[in-house]
Scaffold this motif. Structure first.
Motif, PDB file in Angstrom:
ATOM      1  N   GLY A  44       0.798  -1.228   0.000  1.00 42.81           N
ATOM      2  CA  GLY A  44       0.000   0.000   0.000  1.00 42.81           C
ATOM      3  C   GLY A  44       0.820   1.262   0.000  1.00 42.81           C
ATOM      4  O   GLY A  44       1.674   1.463  -0.848  1.00 42.81           O
ATOM      5  N   CYS A  45       0.580   2.095   0.963  1.00 48.28           N
ATOM      6  CA  CYS A  45       1.215   3.409   1.046  1.00 48.28           C
ATOM      7  C   CYS A  45       2.440   3.372   1.946  1.00 48.28           C
ATOM      8  O   CYS A  45       2.630   4.256   2.790  1.00 48.28           O
ATOM      9  CB  CYS A  45       0.207   4.439   1.543  1.00 48.28           C
ATOM     10  SG  CYS A  45      -1.185   4.613   0.430  1.00 48.28           S
ATOM     11  N   ALA A  46       3.264   2.359   1.804  1.00 45.51           N
ATOM     12  CA  ALA A  46       4.516   2.221   2.555  1.00 45.51           C
ATOM     13  C   ALA A  46       4.284   2.326   4.056  1.00 45.51           C
ATOM     14  O   ALA A  46       4.820   3.182   4.737  1.00 45.51           O
ATOM     15  CB  ALA A  46       5.544   3.236   2.071  1.00 45.51           C
ATOM     16  N   ARG A  47       3.472   1.442   4.569  1.00 48.09           N
ATOM     17  CA  ARG A  47       3.128   1.419   5.986  1.00 48.09           C
ATOM     18  C   ARG A  47       4.269   0.869   6.838  1.00 48.09           C
ATOM     19  O   ARG A  47       5.114   0.115   6.368  1.00 48.09           O
ATOM     20  CB  ARG A  47       1.890   0.555   6.220  1.00 48.09           C
ATOM     21  CG  ARG A  47       0.683   1.019   5.481  1.00 48.09           C
ATOM     22  CD  ARG A  47       0.040   2.175   6.175  1.00 48.09           C
ATOM     23  NE  ARG A  47      -0.985   2.740   5.319  1.00 48.09           N
ATOM     24  CZ  ARG A  47      -1.427   3.953   5.433  1.00 48.09           C
ATOM     25  NH1 ARG A  47      -0.961   4.760   6.344  1.00 48.09           N
ATOM     26  NH2 ARG A  47      -2.358   4.398   4.620  1.00 48.09           N
ATOM     27  N   ASP A  66      -0.093   0.949  10.713  1.00 42.16           N
ATOM     28  CA  ASP A  66      -0.977   2.108  10.733  1.00 42.16           C
ATOM     29  C   ASP A  66      -0.301   3.296  10.075  1.00 42.16           C
ATOM     30  O   ASP A  66      -0.740   3.780   9.036  1.00 42.16           O
ATOM     31  CB  ASP A  66      -1.373   2.438  12.170  1.00 42.16           C
ATOM     32  CG  ASP A  66      -2.211   3.710  12.296  1.00 42.16           C
ATOM     33  OD1 ASP A  66      -2.878   4.089  11.313  1.00 42.16           O
ATOM     34  OD2 ASP A  66      -2.217   4.303  13.375  1.00 42.16           O
ATOM     35  N   SER A  67       0.749   3.741  10.655  1.00 41.80           N
ATOM     36  CA  SER A  67       1.422   4.960  10.194  1.00 41.80           C
ATOM     37  C   SER A  67       2.293   4.700   8.979  1.00 41.80           C
ATOM     38  O   SER A  67       2.704   3.575   8.705  1.00 41.80           O
ATOM     39  CB  SER A  67       2.302   5.517  11.314  1.00 41.80           C
ATOM     40  OG  SER A  67       1.524   5.791  12.457  1.00 41.80           O
ATOM     41  N   GLY A 114       4.085  -2.433  21.249  1.00 41.98           N
ATOM     42  CA  GLY A 114       2.853  -1.844  21.746  1.00 41.98           C
ATOM     43  C   GLY A 114       1.683  -2.093  20.807  1.00 41.98           C
ATOM     44  O   GLY A 114       0.873  -1.189  20.560  1.00 41.98           O
ATOM     45  N   LEU A 115       1.576  -3.296  20.290  1.00 46.21           N
ATOM     46  CA  LEU A 115       0.565  -3.580  19.268  1.00 46.21           C
ATOM     47  C   LEU A 115      -0.866  -3.468  19.779  1.00 46.21           C
ATOM     48  O   LEU A 115      -1.793  -3.373  18.976  1.00 46.21           O
ATOM     49  CB  LEU A 115       0.795  -4.962  18.645  1.00 46.21           C
ATOM     50  CG  LEU A 115       2.090  -5.113  17.848  1.00 46.21           C
ATOM     51  CD1 LEU A 115       2.169  -6.507  17.232  1.00 46.21           C
ATOM     52  CD2 LEU A 115       2.215  -4.043  16.783  1.00 46.21           C
ATOM     53  N   ASN A 116      -1.051  -3.465  21.094  1.00 47.31           N
ATOM     54  CA  ASN A 116      -2.406  -3.317  21.632  1.00 47.31           C
ATOM     55  C   ASN A 116      -2.616  -1.954  22.281  1.00 47.31           C
ATOM     56  O   ASN A 116      -3.495  -1.794  23.124  1.00 47.31           O
ATOM     57  CB  ASN A 116      -2.726  -4.454  22.617  1.00 47.31           C
ATOM     58  CG  ASN A 116      -2.979  -5.749  21.886  1.00 47.31           C
ATOM     59  OD1 ASN A 116      -3.407  -5.755  20.735  1.00 47.31           O
ATOM     60  ND2 ASN A 116      -2.705  -6.861  22.539  1.00 47.31           N
ATOM     61  N   ARG A 117      -1.834  -0.959  21.842  1.00 49.80           N
ATOM     62  CA  ARG A 117      -2.069   0.387  22.378  1.00 49.80           C
ATOM     63  C   ARG A 117      -3.410   0.899  21.855  1.00 49.80           C
ATOM     64  O   ARG A 117      -3.868   0.484  20.778  1.00 49.80           O
ATOM     65  CB  ARG A 117      -0.901   1.315  22.078  1.00 49.80           C
ATOM     66  CG  ARG A 117      -0.548   1.517  20.639  1.00 49.80           C
ATOM     67  CD  ARG A 117       0.773   2.324  20.522  1.00 49.80           C
ATOM     68  NE  ARG A 117       1.008   2.784  19.183  1.00 49.80           N
ATOM     69  CZ  ARG A 117       1.862   2.221  18.340  1.00 49.80           C
ATOM     70  NH1 ARG A 117       2.577   1.167  18.703  1.00 49.80           N
ATOM     71  NH2 ARG A 117       2.015   2.724  17.125  1.00 49.80           N
ATOM     72  N   PRO A 118      -4.066   1.760  22.620  1.00 49.63           N
ATOM     73  CA  PRO A 118      -5.454   2.153  22.300  1.00 49.63           C
ATOM     74  C   PRO A 118      -5.669   2.688  20.883  1.00 49.63           C
ATOM     75  O   PRO A 118      -6.685   2.361  20.260  1.00 49.63           O
ATOM     76  CB  PRO A 118      -5.766   3.223  23.348  1.00 49.63           C
ATOM     77  CG  PRO A 118      -4.882   2.882  24.499  1.00 49.63           C
ATOM     78  CD  PRO A 118      -3.617   2.340  23.889  1.00 49.63           C
ATOM     79  N   ASP A 119      -4.762   3.476  20.346  1.00 48.93           N
ATOM     80  CA  ASP A 119      -4.976   4.023  19.004  1.00 48.93           C
ATOM     81  C   ASP A 119      -4.964   2.924  17.946  1.00 48.93           C
ATOM     82  O   ASP A 119      -5.747   2.965  16.995  1.00 48.93           O
ATOM     83  CB  ASP A 119      -3.952   5.122  18.679  1.00 48.93           C
ATOM     84  CG  ASP A 119      -2.511   4.640  18.727  1.00 48.93           C
ATOM     85  OD1 ASP A 119      -2.150   3.883  19.661  1.00 48.93           O
ATOM     86  OD2 ASP A 119      -1.720   5.034  17.841  1.00 48.93           O
ATOM     87  N   LEU A 120      -4.118   1.912  18.117  1.00 50.32           N
ATOM     88  CA  LEU A 120      -4.078   0.817  17.147  1.00 50.32           C
ATOM     89  C   LEU A 120      -5.307  -0.075  17.273  1.00 50.32           C
ATOM     90  O   LEU A 120      -5.872  -0.507  16.267  1.00 50.32           O
ATOM     91  CB  LEU A 120      -2.806  -0.014  17.320  1.00 50.32           C
ATOM     92  CG  LEU A 120      -1.486   0.709  17.077  1.00 50.32           C
ATOM     93  CD1 LEU A 120      -0.317  -0.245  17.272  1.00 50.32           C
ATOM     94  CD2 LEU A 120      -1.449   1.336  15.691  1.00 50.32           C
ATOM     95  N   VAL A 121      -5.725  -0.346  18.494  1.00 52.54           N
ATOM     96  CA  VAL A 121      -6.915  -1.176  18.709  1.00 52.54           C
ATOM     97  C   VAL A 121      -8.134  -0.491  18.079  1.00 52.54           C
ATOM     98  O   VAL A 121      -8.915  -1.122  17.366  1.00 52.54           O
ATOM     99  CB  VAL A 121      -7.127  -1.448  20.215  1.00 52.54           C
ATOM    100  CG1 VAL A 121      -8.483  -2.079  20.480  1.00 52.54           C
ATOM    101  CG2 VAL A 121      -6.009  -2.349  20.733  1.00 52.54           C
ATOM    102  N   ARG A 122      -8.291   0.792  18.326  1.00 56.41           N
ATOM    103  CA  ARG A 122      -9.420   1.542  17.746  1.00 56.41           C
ATOM    104  C   ARG A 122      -9.329   1.529  16.210  1.00 56.41           C
ATOM    105  O   ARG A 122     -10.328   1.309  15.524  1.00 56.41           O
ATOM    106  CB  ARG A 122      -9.430   2.977  18.274  1.00 56.41           C
ATOM    107  CG  ARG A 122     -10.638   3.782  17.812  1.00 56.41           C
ATOM    108  CD  ARG A 122     -10.654   5.196  18.373  1.00 56.41           C
ATOM    109  NE  ARG A 122      -9.473   5.951  17.974  1.00 56.41           N
ATOM    110  CZ  ARG A 122      -8.486   6.314  18.804  1.00 56.41           C
ATOM    111  NH1 ARG A 122      -8.529   6.009  20.074  1.00 56.41           N
ATOM    112  NH2 ARG A 122      -7.439   6.979  18.354  1.00 56.41           N
ATOM    113  N   GLY A 123      -8.138   1.735  15.681  1.00 52.57           N
ATOM    114  CA  GLY A 123      -7.960   1.721  14.227  1.00 52.57           C
ATOM    115  C   GLY A 123      -8.303   0.377  13.618  1.00 52.57           C
ATOM    116  O   GLY A 123      -8.925   0.305  12.555  1.00 52.57           O
ATOM    117  N   ARG A 124      -7.918  -0.709  14.288  1.00 51.55           N
ATOM    118  CA  ARG A 124      -8.243  -2.037  13.775  1.00 51.55           C
ATOM    119  C   ARG A 124      -9.738  -2.323  13.851  1.00 51.55           C
ATOM    120  O   ARG A 124     -10.289  -2.966  12.964  1.00 51.55           O
ATOM    121  CB  ARG A 124      -7.461  -3.113  14.529  1.00 51.55           C
ATOM    122  CG  ARG A 124      -6.010  -3.169  14.142  1.00 51.55           C
ATOM    123  CD  ARG A 124      -5.342  -4.402  14.740  1.00 51.55           C
ATOM    124  NE  ARG A 124      -3.973  -4.075  15.024  1.00 51.55           N
ATOM    125  CZ  ARG A 124      -3.484  -3.816  16.230  1.00 51.55           C
ATOM    126  NH1 ARG A 124      -4.243  -3.890  17.300  1.00 51.55           N
ATOM    127  NH2 ARG A 124      -2.218  -3.506  16.370  1.00 51.55           N
TER     128      ARG A 124
END
Length: 190
Positions: free
Chosen positions: A11-14, A20-21, A107-117
């Motif tokens: 994709g966009c070089a994640r 995510d980023s 930190g794969l279960n940090r809140p921003d990643l969980v919400r994004g998933r």
């Protein structure tokens, strides 16, 4: 080197870690502090976001008693052998010690990643339904829609849906999405 790594990323070089980023940094998977000569080893370079690289991983490189790395190395390991994604809640759990350490270090279960998933899961249920309808109508836009889904952040959600056990798929994705998911899996592998 960064251009080459970007061309190899989906994709966009994640970021190779959080998915995510955008990957902005070149991470030395085995830190140079521990192995300075690996600075010149191609497979020790991974595309990462600055948060995962500089704020979380830094020089962390856990090893077991035999000296083997306890992080999932995406250049040699299939992450699905060590990690599984709980699609409805957006959290990762582990199959192995490598999975456990990878979740912790990055930190794969940090809140921003969980919400994004979780958000990505909603889209990954909806978009295959749209794709399915377009495919059935013979609309060429179906291919573009599929590519957009593969290029999106959290494509790990899409891959986890591919691997869903057919006996559990309806419970996870729901009855409205199941026919589209089955068609999607038949086209893109399941």
């Amino acid at each position: 080197m960064k251009t080459l790594l970007e061309s190899m990323a989906h994709g966009c070089a994640r970021c190779m870690y959080c998915d995510d980023s955008r990957g902005t940094d070149i991470d030395h998977f085995q830190p140079l502090k521990l192995a300075p000569l690996r600075a010149f080893t191609w497979d020790n370079h991974l595309l990462a976001c600055s948060f995962c690289n500089s704020n979380l991983k830094r020089d962390q490189y856990p090893v077991d008693a035999a000296g083997d790395c306890l992080l999932v190395d995406p250049t040699v390991d299939d992450p699905a052998d060590h990690l599984y994604l709980l699609l409805r809640c957006g959290e990762y759990d582990s199959y192995s010690k490598k999975g456990e350490h990878t979740i912790r270090v990055f930190g794969l279960n940090r809140p921003d990643l969980v919400r994004g998933r979780r958000d990505a899961f909603c889209l990954a249920c909806s978009k295959p339904r749209d794709w399915h309808n377009l495919r059935q109508a013979g609309d060429a836009e179906a291919g573009r829609l599929a590519q957009a889904l593969f290029d999106s952040p959290f494509v790990d959600v899409v891959h986890a849906m591919h691997r869903l056990d057919p006996r559990r798929a309806e419970f996870v994705v729901g009855t409205h999405t199941l026919p589209a998911l089955e068609h999607w899996q038949s086209v893109y592998g399941g």
